[in-house]
Design a protein around this motif. Structure first.
Motif, short mmCIF file in Angstrom:
data_model
loop_
_atom_site.label_atom_id
_atom_site.label_comp_id
_atom_site.label_asym_id
_atom_site.label_seq_id
_atom_site.Cartn_x
_atom_site.Cartn_y
_atom_site.Cartn_z
N ALA A 64 29.29 29.88 32.09
CA ALA A 64 28.64 30.55 34.29
C ALA A 64 30.17 30.71 35.19
N VAL A 65 29.71 31.92 35.85
CA VAL A 65 31.40 32.19 36.59
C VAL A 65 30.09 32.78 38.01
N GLY A 66 30.95 31.72 39.23
CA GLY A 66 30.05 32.13 40.76
C GLY A 66 30.91 33.79 40.90
N PHE A 67 29.82 34.26 41.12
CA PHE A 67 30.68 35.38 42.30
C PHE A 67 30.07 35.26 43.39
N GLU A 85 31.06 41.34 35.54
CA GLU A 85 30.35 41.48 34.58
C GLU A 85 30.11 42.03 32.98
N ASP A 86 30.94 43.02 33.05
CA ASP A 86 31.12 43.28 32.03
C ASP A 86 32.38 43.30 30.69
N GLU A 87 33.05 42.66 31.79
CA GLU A 87 34.00 41.34 31.74
C GLU A 87 34.07 40.79 30.59
N ALA A 88 33.28 39.72 31.65
CA ALA A 88 32.54 38.48 31.06
C ALA A 88 31.74 38.25 29.66
N SER A 89 30.65 39.63 29.93
CA SER A 89 29.70 39.62 28.41
C SER A 89 30.83 40.17 27.17
N ARG A 90 31.84 40.47 27.36
CA ARG A 90 33.00 40.70 25.73
C ARG A 90 33.20 38.85 25.87
N HIS A 91 33.25 37.65 26.75
CA HIS A 91 33.67 36.29 26.09
C HIS A 91 32.29 34.99 26.43
N GLY A 92 31.10 35.74 26.34
CA GLY A 92 29.96 34.75 26.14
C GLY A 92 29.75 34.64 27.92
N ILE A 93 30.34 35.00 28.73
CA ILE A 93 30.16 34.41 30.18
C ILE A 93 28.73 34.76 30.85
N ARG A 120 32.54 27.33 35.77
CA ARG A 120 33.81 27.84 34.99
C ARG A 120 34.91 28.29 36.24
N GLY A 121 34.33 28.50 37.42
CA GLY A 121 35.44 29.12 38.20
C GLY A 121 34.63 30.15 39.26
N LEU A 306 38.01 38.93 37.32
CA LEU A 306 36.86 37.96 35.83
C LEU A 306 38.66 37.88 35.03
N ARG A 307 38.84 38.84 34.16
CA ARG A 307 40.24 38.43 33.57
C ARG A 307 40.84 37.28 33.75
N ILE A 308 42.29 37.96 35.14
CA ILE A 308 42.58 36.57 36.13
C ILE A 308 41.96 35.22 36.03
#
Length: 339
Positions: A64-67, A85-93, A120-121, A306-308
């Motif tokens: 998980a990542v906090g936002f 969220e769109d980017e996170a879903s590609r990484h299973g986060i 995670r961040g 999220l990518r960074i």
């Protein structure tokens, strides 16, 4: 009380070892297709739910990542979170979301929670100065990326829009339409974006040909309600003392201003007073008088942040980077040229 299904139960049901089940859950690429099907079927039939906390301890990495966002009422931030969220879903986060509502105490509460969860961040659109708090997270191994806030020479990467340029462009547009008495409506000024948009507005007014008056109408929040209140104060003035254009620090304020002026009926938009906002949220074009605005690439901001964050997690030696998008002027009827 019935005991929850364990990983040993799954292994026994599938006729495999506990290690094989663990590989299916954590390293499925190392498992044959036949075993993957058997274990997955056993998980479904038994209703097994992996213990994410235990998996996190074993793997040393949270899923998980906090936002933390500045104002959950603002559709702009909803779009930014959606991009993340769109980017996170590609990484299973998963994204854990917290709205500070422009409140420093709530901001600290969410950061404490995310620290306890060992996410995670953290992605954060901050309220005021939070660098000491982010330093504490860094010492705990939790990296952070600033969102909708330029990091400057900070130790933290950031993804933002050039709000100074946006403020300048907004007021230059109002001047080009023939307006000369302009009010900047926004606040609180602890929010860096408000400061930057006003700074850009001042640059445009100072560089204009001929005299341009720029006043500040302060608000205590960036909400529709505060926009309505500001509009009421403006309309309480004698007609000759009212501005002929309003630049709102975000679209929610601009929509509140528009609502106030339309309800009052003594000043028409844009015939008597033009209005321009900032963000270009989905409601802007559907307003009673379609609202001009400075567009931000909201979903791209969230996706990039999220990518960074994930890249920095993978390589802690990466130098922090400041990604700055340029705003886009979207002209609608609320700033038609003055007659």
């Amino acid at each position: 009380m019935m005991q929850p299904t364990s990983i040993r139960d799954v292994a026994q049901h599938a006729g495999v070892s506990v290690g094989t089940v663990s590989n299916v859950l954590n390293r499925p690429d190392e498992v044959s297709a036949e075993l993957l099907v058997r274990v997955t079927r056993a998980i479904d039939e038994l209703g097994y739910v992996p213990n994410d906390a235990a998996r996190r301890l074993r793997k040393g990495v949270s899923s998980a990542v906090g936002f933390v966002v500045l104002n959950g009422q603002n559709p702009f931030f909803n779009d930014v979170v959606r991009g993340a969220e769109d980017e996170a879903s590609r990484h299973g986060i998963a994204i854990l979301y917290g709205n500070t509502d422009e409140d420093a105490d709530r901001e600290r509460l969410y950061l404490d929670l995310f620290e306890e969860q060992q996410v995670r961040g953290v992605l954060i659109a901050p309220f005021g100065d939070i660098q000491p708090r982010l330093e504490r997270l860094r010492r705990r191994g939790i990296r952070a990326v600033l969102v909708d806030r330029f990091g400057g020479s900070s130790r933290y990467s950031s993804v933002s829009v050039d709000s100074v340029a946006g403020g300048r462009m907004a007021v230059e547009h109002l001047i080009e339409t023939g307006r000369r008495r302009i009010a900047f409506v926004g606040g609180p000024f602890e929010i860096r974006q408000v400061q930057d948009r006003l700074a850009g507005a001042r640059v445009a007014a100072e560089n204009a040909e001929g005299q341009v008056e720029l006043e500040v109408v302060a608000t205590t929040a960036m909400t529709v309600e505060q926009g309505v209140a500001a509009g009421t104060r403006i309309m309480a003035r004698p007609p000759g003392q009212r501005p002929d254009a309003l630049f709102a620090a975000n679209d929610l304020l601009a929509l509140g201003l528009l609502q106030s002026l339309v309800s009052d009926g003594r000043a028409q938009v844009p015939e008597h007073i033009a209005i321009i906002g900032f963000d270009d949220i989905s409601f802007a074009g559907a307003a009673a008088v379609p609202l001009s605005s400075m567009r931000q690439p909201s979903t791209m901001i969230g996706r990039t942040a999220l990518r960074i964050l994930l890249e920095e997690n993978g390589d802690p030696e990466l130098i922090p980077r400041q990604t700055v998008f340029q705003p886009e002027l979207v002209v609608r009827r609320s700033t038609d040229p003055a007659r």
